[in-house]
Design a protein around this motif. Sequence first.
Motif, PDB file in Angstrom:
ATOM      1  N   LEU A  96      12.626  -3.666  -4.219  1.00 13.09           N
ATOM      2  CA  LEU A  96      11.735  -4.817  -4.434  1.00 13.09           C
ATOM      3  C   LEU A  96      11.981  -5.448  -5.809  1.00 13.09           C
ATOM      4  O   LEU A  96      11.921  -6.674  -5.960  1.00 13.09           O
ATOM      5  N   PHE A 132       9.075  15.323  -3.270  1.00 11.49           N
ATOM      6  CA  PHE A 132       7.706  14.863  -3.001  1.00 11.49           C
ATOM      7  C   PHE A 132       7.013  15.840  -2.050  1.00 11.49           C
ATOM      8  O   PHE A 132       7.322  15.896  -0.867  1.00 11.49           O
ATOM      9  N   ILE A 182       8.370  11.884   5.552  1.00 12.04           N
ATOM     10  CA  ILE A 182       8.069  12.506   4.259  1.00 12.04           C
ATOM     11  C   ILE A 182       8.230  14.024   4.379  1.00 12.04           C
ATOM     12  O   ILE A 182       8.762  14.676   3.475  1.00 12.04           O
ATOM     13  N   SER A 222       1.648   5.283   0.950  1.00 12.57           N
ATOM     14  CA  SER A 222       1.368   6.175   2.085  1.00 12.57           C
ATOM     15  C   SER A 222       0.430   7.315   1.680  1.00 12.57           C
ATOM     16  O   SER A 222      -0.362   7.782   2.487  1.00 12.57           O
ATOM     17  N   GLN A 232      10.342  -7.803   2.340  1.00 16.49           N
ATOM     18  CA  GLN A 232      11.431  -8.526   1.658  1.00 16.49           C
ATOM     19  C   GLN A 232      11.118 -10.026   1.614  1.00 16.49           C
ATOM     20  O   GLN A 232      11.274 -10.670   0.577  1.00 16.49           O
ATOM     21  N   GLY A 284       0.827  -1.207   0.000  1.00 14.23           N
ATOM     22  CA  GLY A 284       0.000   0.000   0.000  1.00 14.23           C
ATOM     23  C   GLY A 284       0.859   1.255   0.000  1.00 14.23           C
ATOM     24  O   GLY A 284       1.959   1.283   0.540  1.00 14.23           O
ATOM     25  N   GLY A 337       9.252  -2.373   9.902  1.00 15.46           N
ATOM     26  CA  GLY A 337      10.373  -2.112   9.001  1.00 15.46           C
ATOM     27  C   GLY A 337      10.140  -2.717   7.630  1.00 15.46           C
ATOM     28  O   GLY A 337       9.020  -2.667   7.117  1.00 15.46           O
ATOM     29  N   THR A 352       3.375   1.048  -4.777  1.00 15.60           N
ATOM     30  CA  THR A 352       3.438   2.487  -5.050  1.00 15.60           C
ATOM     31  C   THR A 352       4.210   3.113  -3.910  1.00 15.60           C
ATOM     32  O   THR A 352       3.869   2.922  -2.742  1.00 15.60           O
ATOM     33  N   GLY A 380      12.506   2.284  -2.592  1.00 15.95           N
ATOM     34  CA  GLY A 380      11.761   1.091  -2.169  1.00 15.95           C
ATOM     35  C   GLY A 380      11.391   0.224  -3.362  1.00 15.95           C
ATOM     36  O   GLY A 380      11.559  -1.000  -3.338  1.00 15.95           O
ATOM     37  N   ALA A 427      11.950  14.728   4.292  1.00 14.31           N
ATOM     38  CA  ALA A 427      12.496  14.580   2.930  1.00 14.31           C
ATOM     39  C   ALA A 427      12.097  15.777   2.082  1.00 14.31           C
ATOM     40  O   ALA A 427      12.892  16.283   1.269  1.00 14.31           O
ATOM     41  N   CYS A 449       1.826  11.590  -6.868  1.00 15.65           N
ATOM     42  CA  CYS A 449       2.893  11.251  -7.816  1.00 15.65           C
ATOM     43  C   CYS A 449       2.646  11.935  -9.160  1.00 15.65           C
ATOM     44  O   CYS A 449       3.521  11.961 -10.007  1.00 15.65           O
ATOM     45  N   GLU A 455       5.111   1.701  -9.021  1.00 17.23           N
ATOM     46  CA  GLU A 455       4.918   3.080  -9.454  1.00 17.23           C
ATOM     47  C   GLU A 455       5.776   3.920  -8.523  1.00 17.23           C
ATOM     48  O   GLU A 455       5.583   3.889  -7.311  1.00 17.23           O
TER      49      GLU A 455
HETATM   50  N1  LIG Z   1       5.791   8.831  -6.468  1.00 17.37           N
HETATM   51  C1  LIG Z   1       4.917   8.379  -5.616  1.00 17.37           C
HETATM   52  O1  LIG Z   1       3.825   7.972  -5.953  1.00 17.37           O
HETATM   53  C2  LIG Z   1       5.237   8.340  -4.190  1.00 17.37           C
HETATM   54  C3  LIG Z   1       6.511   8.644  -3.758  1.00 17.37           C
HETATM   55  N2  LIG Z   1       6.810   8.583  -2.456  1.00 17.37           N
HETATM   56  C4  LIG Z   1       8.200   8.893  -2.048  1.00 17.37           C
HETATM   57  O2  LIG Z   1       8.603   7.953  -1.077  1.00 17.37           O
HETATM   58  C5  LIG Z   1       9.105   8.592   0.080  1.00 17.37           C
HETATM   59  C6  LIG Z   1       8.821   7.730   1.283  1.00 17.37           C
HETATM   60  O3  LIG Z   1       7.449   7.425   1.317  1.00 17.37           O
HETATM   61  P1  LIG Z   1       6.874   6.002   1.628  1.00 17.37           P
HETATM   62  O4  LIG Z   1       5.463   6.012   1.307  1.00 17.37           O
HETATM   63  O5  LIG Z   1       7.217   5.608   3.018  1.00 17.37           O
HETATM   64  O6  LIG Z   1       7.571   5.050   0.560  1.00 17.37           O
HETATM   65  P2  LIG Z   1       8.530   3.817   0.710  1.00 17.37           P
HETATM   66  O7  LIG Z   1       8.939   3.420  -0.648  1.00 17.37           O
HETATM   67  O8  LIG Z   1       9.643   4.105   1.658  1.00 17.37           O
HETATM   68  O9  LIG Z   1       7.634   2.665   1.364  1.00 17.37           O
HETATM   69  C7  LIG Z   1       6.532   2.090   0.687  1.00 17.37           C
HETATM   70  C8  LIG Z   1       6.312   0.671   1.176  1.00 17.37           C
HETATM   71  O10 LIG Z   1       7.384  -0.159   0.759  1.00 17.37           O
HETATM   72  C9  LIG Z   1       8.030  -0.777   1.882  1.00 17.37           C
HETATM   73  N3  LIG Z   1       9.463  -0.770   1.582  1.00 17.37           N
HETATM   74  C10 LIG Z   1      10.235   0.333   1.373  1.00 17.37           C
HETATM   75  N4  LIG Z   1      11.512  -0.049   1.123  1.00 17.37           N
HETATM   76  C11 LIG Z   1      11.531  -1.404   1.157  1.00 17.37           C
HETATM   77  C12 LIG Z   1      12.567  -2.373   0.975  1.00 17.37           C
HETATM   78  N5  LIG Z   1      13.831  -2.019   0.737  1.00 17.37           N
HETATM   79  N6  LIG Z   1      12.224  -3.664   1.086  1.00 17.37           N
HETATM   80  C13 LIG Z   1      10.950  -4.041   1.368  1.00 17.37           C
HETATM   81  N7  LIG Z   1       9.956  -3.167   1.556  1.00 17.37           N
HETATM   82  C14 LIG Z   1      10.227  -1.869   1.457  1.00 17.37           C
HETATM   83  C15 LIG Z   1       7.665   0.082   3.057  1.00 17.37           C
HETATM   84  O11 LIG Z   1       7.697  -0.645   4.254  1.00 17.37           O
HETATM   85  C16 LIG Z   1       6.261   0.530   2.697  1.00 17.37           C
HETATM   86  O12 LIG Z   1       5.346  -0.473   3.019  1.00 17.37           O
HETATM   87  C17 LIG Z   1       8.439   9.945   0.045  1.00 17.37           C
HETATM   88  O13 LIG Z   1       9.140  10.923   0.743  1.00 17.37           O
HETATM   89  C18 LIG Z   1       8.389  10.213  -1.419  1.00 17.37           C
HETATM   90  O14 LIG Z   1       9.619  10.749  -1.828  1.00 17.37           O
HETATM   91  C19 LIG Z   1       5.863   8.194  -1.552  1.00 17.37           C
HETATM   92  C20 LIG Z   1       4.572   7.895  -1.919  1.00 17.37           C
HETATM   93  C21 LIG Z   1       4.161   7.952  -3.293  1.00 17.37           C
END
Ligand SMILES: NC(=O)C1=CN([C@@H]2O[C@H](COP(=O)(O)OP(=O)(O)OC[C@H]3O[C@@H](n4cnc5c(N)ncnc54)[C@H](O)[C@@H]3O)[C@@H](O)[C@H]2O)C=CC1
Length: 527
Positions: A249, A394, A340, A158, A226, A156, A221, A240, A245, A343, A302, A265
């Motif tokens: 993956l 972002f 966020i 954020s 993973q 999901g 975490g 997304t 991240g 960042a 996004c 995405e």
């Molecule tokens: N372009 C877009 O649509 C979006 C971009 N963002 C960007 O992402 C930054 C962080 O936001 P988050 O929503 O926390 O995104 P995130 O990518 O850090 O996390 C999203 C999901 O992926 C999981 N995840 C992240 N890294 C992982 C890894 N190495 N291995 C396994 N699972 C992993 C997280 O636990 C979470 O459930 C924001 O500051 C923004 O820059 C965030 C939301 C949408």
Amino acid sequence: MPITGENLIGAAARRGEGESFRAVEAATGNSLEPAFASATPADVERACALAAEAFDSYRETSLEDRARFLEAVADAIVAIGDELIVRCMAESGLPRARLEGERGRTVGQLKMFAGVVRDGGFLEARIDPAQPERKPLPRPDLRLRQIAVGPVAVFGASNFPLAFSVAGGDTASALAAGCPVVAKAHPAHPGTSELVGRAVQQAVKQCGLPEGVFSLLLDAGIAVGQALVADSRIAAVGFTGSRRGGVALMQAAAARAVPVPVYAEMSSINPVVLLPAALESRGRDIGRAFVGSLTLGSGQFCTNPGLILAVDGPGLDGFVEAASAALGDIQAATMLTPGIHKAYCAGVAALEANPAVITLARGLAGGTHQGQAALFSTTADAFLADHTLAEEVFGAASLVVRCPDLATIRAVLERLEGQLTAALHLDEADHDAARALLPVLERRVGRILVNGFGTGVEVGHAMVHGGPYPATSDGRTTSVGSLAIHRFLRPVSYQDLPEALLPAALKDANPLKLWRREDGKAVAPGA
Ligand SMILES: NC(=O)C1=CN([C@@H]2O[C@H](COP(=O)(O)OP(=O)(O)OC[C@H]3O[C@@H](n4cnc5c(N)ncnc54)[C@H](O)[C@@H]3O)[C@@H](O)[C@H]2O)C=CC1
Ligand SMILES: O=C(O)CCC(=O)C(=O)O
């Protein structure tokens, strides 16, 4: 419905034995009740085993039963009532009206996929009848349909805690395709995730489906995510979030003994091109409309318009003046998470500190967790010389690039990475200029729009919410709209199977009443 902090594994709710964590109230940074417990490797194992067990029976549910299940999920989400909105507001900091709208979009999306399932067109049934007399060799009877790929892991987002989360577009399209889903809750909205997860769990039970059709795992975490992507029973991944991240993956999925696709995405700055005649006739109006799109949801889309390209001159000055004035009145707004927000502040600070960048305007300053909107400008030369200027910030920040001529706009577009959207603002006198840019845009983006902004994606049949890397990991598809179902399907051919063994979609009598392609020609049911 009480929020317990448990993982939902098939029909069960189990307290995880991993690290405990709490949701954070976005507006204050305070912890919310209850404590959530991360899943363990054994929980991941159990959820994947149940999903694999459910797969063969779930993917062969009748189209009507599957459609009803999607509708039951939609109804169960609505039935949660205001509790869902209240919890989601606290966890995300997003306002009520936005979340009520997002709930409507989530429910509408599930119902749209119910319609797609009933229609059956996604099965793409094709029949090439046998030609036993064909010379020099007889032709076999060949029939094709699409089948579900297998259990899908969904991460999901954020920034859309309903429409791109536990029962969002990835889950709806995977379930529609016939794939069980193991969802990994975003740690920023675990309570919202649990409420929605319980609604899906209840719909599974109510529809008499195997319990493994849906599970929801929690994690403070990244270990659970993973482990999930590494599990051999997961056949595809929907994500997304951040580029970091998404790429992590993709790498985890590619490193498996049997690699699987990750539909991620990720980042996009969504260029907006202001063409000369439009700028001259209504640059100020476009400037004001732009600020509305830029600051929607504190800029946490996004599809946010992060880059403006235009030819320098009085028209652009009018746009900049009007946009700067409008931005100066924008209230700071709570961002989704402290991370966020941090960042965003770092991205804005880097632009402010860049000697080639001018700060045109800032929105009103706000509290600790609130993002202050920002508008910057630079020259095309500086933009082309510094790749960091093309990185996504972002939040509600955007960069105007002043270009000497249309050829330079084209050169800048050619240098951009893949994007979700590009917008052209044009009048009729701009058509030739726009025509010259279209081939570049088609190569760079998933959606091209005119006289608008990309925020607010329509959920429909002709929508592409995707784009070349790094907008997404696979630009051949979409995460919004009915085409999204194709990410989770795979074609199978049946050669010379006796009628009794053929799937219903391919039987001679066409019991599912599908449009089919027979010998290459579209044939209506009953024709
Ligand atoms: N372009 C877009 O649509 C979006 C971009 N963002 C960007 O992402 C930054 C962080 O936001 P988050 O929503 O926390 O995104 P995130 O990518 O850090 O996390 C999203 C999901 O992926 C999981 N995840 C992240 N890294 C992982 C890894 N190495 N291995 C396994 N699972 C992993 C997280 O636990 C979470 O459930 C924001 O500051 C923004 O820059 C965030 C939301 C949408
Ligand atoms: O603009 C929208 O409606 C959707 C945006 C989106 O997909 C996202 O921000 O992740």
